[in-house]
Design an enzyme around this catalytic site. Structure first.
Site, mmCIF file in Angstrom:
data_model
loop_
_atom_site.group_PDB
_atom_site.id
_atom_site.type_symbol
_atom_site.label_atom_id
_atom_site.label_comp_id
_atom_site.label_asym_id
_atom_site.label_seq_id
_atom_site.Cartn_x
_atom_site.Cartn_y
_atom_site.Cartn_z
ATOM 1 N N CYS A 136 23.921 -26.478 -8.177
ATOM 2 C CA CYS A 136 24.092 -27.820 -7.611
ATOM 3 C C CYS A 136 23.331 -27.921 -6.288
ATOM 4 O O CYS A 136 23.740 -27.327 -5.288
ATOM 5 C CB CYS A 136 25.571 -28.131 -7.397
ATOM 6 S SG CYS A 136 25.877 -29.748 -6.644
ATOM 7 N N CYS A 189 25.197 -29.862 -3.480
ATOM 8 C CA CYS A 189 26.297 -29.065 -2.925
ATOM 9 C C CYS A 189 25.810 -28.015 -1.936
ATOM 10 O O CYS A 189 26.432 -27.801 -0.892
ATOM 11 C CB CYS A 189 27.048 -28.349 -4.052
ATOM 12 S SG CYS A 189 27.594 -29.391 -5.404
ATOM 13 N N ASP A 190 24.716 -27.332 -2.272
ATOM 14 C CA ASP A 190 24.374 -26.100 -1.561
ATOM 15 C C ASP A 190 23.052 -26.112 -0.801
ATOM 16 O O ASP A 190 22.722 -25.135 -0.129
ATOM 17 C CB ASP A 190 24.343 -24.933 -2.568
ATOM 18 C CG ASP A 190 25.702 -24.691 -3.197
ATOM 19 O OD1 ASP A 190 26.720 -24.994 -2.544
ATOM 20 O OD2 ASP A 190 25.755 -24.202 -4.333
#
Length: 340
Positions: free
Chosen positions: A138, A141-142
Site C-alpha cells: 500500500c 499507507c507507507d
C-alpha cells in the site's frame, strides 16, 4: 460438536472495519459477535508503523489493533478468533445463516461483512520476513516511511504504474519491475510513468528474493531477467508489490451487485443488494482503502444495521417476510442522532 448461536448482528472480519462496526452495534445494545480467522487486527498486524490515523502520529500496527479490540469489547461485542467462515446464506424467512468451518451456525437478522481483501503475494524468499520492514502492499499507507530512499515497485497494471508515480513524491528513485516487455496499464497512466525522470522501468524481469538485515530491515532485491537469465541485486530499501488484490467475497452465498473487480457495491447506508447484508472496509467498491475509510464505512453500516433491526421488530411478527424487509430497508435510510 457443532452448535447453533443466535445474535442480532454477525460481523465477519476483525480488521478496523469489523471492530468499528462492533463498537457501534455494541453501543446500540445489539447482541454482536465478531468472527475472525486469526487475531483481531486484519492487515494492521502486517504493518509495522502507521502515521496516517488521526490522533496517532506514529503507532505500531499491532498496538493500534489492540486498541481497536479493547474499545469494541468494552461495549460488549463478543470476539471469536481462529474461526473460518464458510458461507453466509439468506434464508427464506429473511434472516441469515453463517456457517463456520467446524459446522457451527450463527443465525442473525443482520450480517456485516468486513472480511477485507488479500493482496496477491510474490511468494519469494524474504517477502514474508520483511513485510512491514521494507515490503509493502500500500503506497498511500507507507510511502512516507521511504523519504529520500531508493525503492522498487513490482507490477505492470494501472495500480503498479500509478503507485510508482505517486511514490516518486517521496523516494529519490523508483525501479518499476515488470515481467513482460510492456505494461498492461492504460496509455495515459503509462505516459506518466515514462515521463517521470525518477522512474526507471525494468522490463522482462522478475523479483526472486528480498534480502536484508534482521536488525534494520530490507536492504536489497534480487531480480532475474527472464530472457537472458541474468541475475542482479538491486540496492533498494523498499519493495511495493502491486500484482493484484482479491476481495474476500467468496463466502457470500447468492448473487450480489459488484464491480468489475469483484468488490461489493453498496448503497449510502452500506447495504448490499441483499437486504440485511451490509459491507464495509476493503471488501467494498470505493476510491481508496485506508484505516480511516474502513472505520467510516463501518460506522455507517452499524448505525444502518441498528435501524434495519428496529424496522424488522416494529413491523411485527404478523407481517410477511417481504413486508418486514421492505419496511426495514426504508427505515435503514432514515438518518438519526444519538450516536455521538
Amino acid at each position: 460438536m457443532a452448535t447453533e448461536h443466535q445474535h442480532d448482528v454477525v460481523i465477519i472480519g476483525a480488521g478496523p472495519a469489523g471492530m468499528t462496526a462492533a463498537l457501534y452495534t455494541g453501543r446500540a445494545m445489539l447482541r454482536t459477535v465478531v468472527l475472525e480467522r486469526g487475531e483481531p487486527g486484519g492487515e494492521l498486524l502486517n504493518t509495522e508503523y502507521l502515521d496516517d490515523v488521526i490522533g496517532f502520529p506514529k503507532i505500531l500496527g499491532r498496538e493500534l489493533a489492540e486498541k481497536f479490540a479493547e474499545h469494541a469489547q468494552r461495549f460488549g461485542a463478543e470476539f471469536k478468533q481462529f474461526i473460518n467462515v464458510q458461507r453466509v446464506t439468506k434464508l427464506p424467512d429473511g434472516s441469515f445463516e453463517t456457517v463456520t468451518d467446524i459446522g457451527d451456525i450463527y443465525r442473525s437478522p443482520v450480517v456485516i461483512v468486513t472480511a477485507g481483501g488479500t493482496p496477491t503475494k510474490l511468494g519469494i524468499p524474504g517477502e514474508f520476513e520483511y513485510a512491514g520492514r521494507g515490503v509493502s502492499y500500500c503506497a498511500i499507507c507507507d510511502a512516507n516511511f521511504f523519504k529520500n530512499q531508493v525503492i522498487a515497485v513490482v507490477g505492470g497494471g494501472d495500480a503498479a504504474c500509478e503507485e510508482a508515480d505517486y511514490l516518486t513524491r517521496f523516494a529519490t528513485k523508483v525501479y518499476l519491475v515488470h515481467r513482460r516487455d510492456e505494461f498492461r496499464a492504460s496509455a495515459v497512466v503509462q505516459k506518466h510513468v515514462f515521463e517521470n525522470p525518477k522512474i526507471e522501468v525494468v522490463f522482462n524481469t522478475v523479483a526472486e528474493e528480498v534480502v536484508g538485515d534482521p536488525a534494520t530491515g530490507m536492504t536489497g532485491l534480487r531480480v532475474k531477467n527472464v530472457i537472458t537469465g541474468e541475475q542482479k541485486l538491486m540496492d533498494v530499501t523498499g519493495l511495493f508489490v502491486f500484482i493484484g488484490f482479491r476481495p474476500n467475497t467468496g463466502i457470500i452465498d447468492g448473487h450480489f451487485t459488484h464491480d468489475e473487480m469483484g468488490y461489493v457495491k453498496t448503497d449510502d447506508a452500506m447495504m448490499t443488494s441483499i437486504p440485511g447484508l451490509f459491507a464495509a472496509g476493503d471488501i467494498r467498491s470505493q476510491l481508496t482503502r485506508q484505516v480511516t475509510t474502513a472505520s467510516g464505512d463501518a460506522t455507517t453500516a452499524a448505525i444502518a444495521a441498528d435501524k434495519y433491526i428496529k424496522g424488522l421488530r416494529e413491523a411485527g411478527n404478523g407481517a410477511s417476510a417481504s413486508t418486514r424487509v421492505a419496511e426495514a430497508v426504508e427505515t435503514s435510510h432514515v438518518s438519526g442522532g444519538g450516536y455521538s
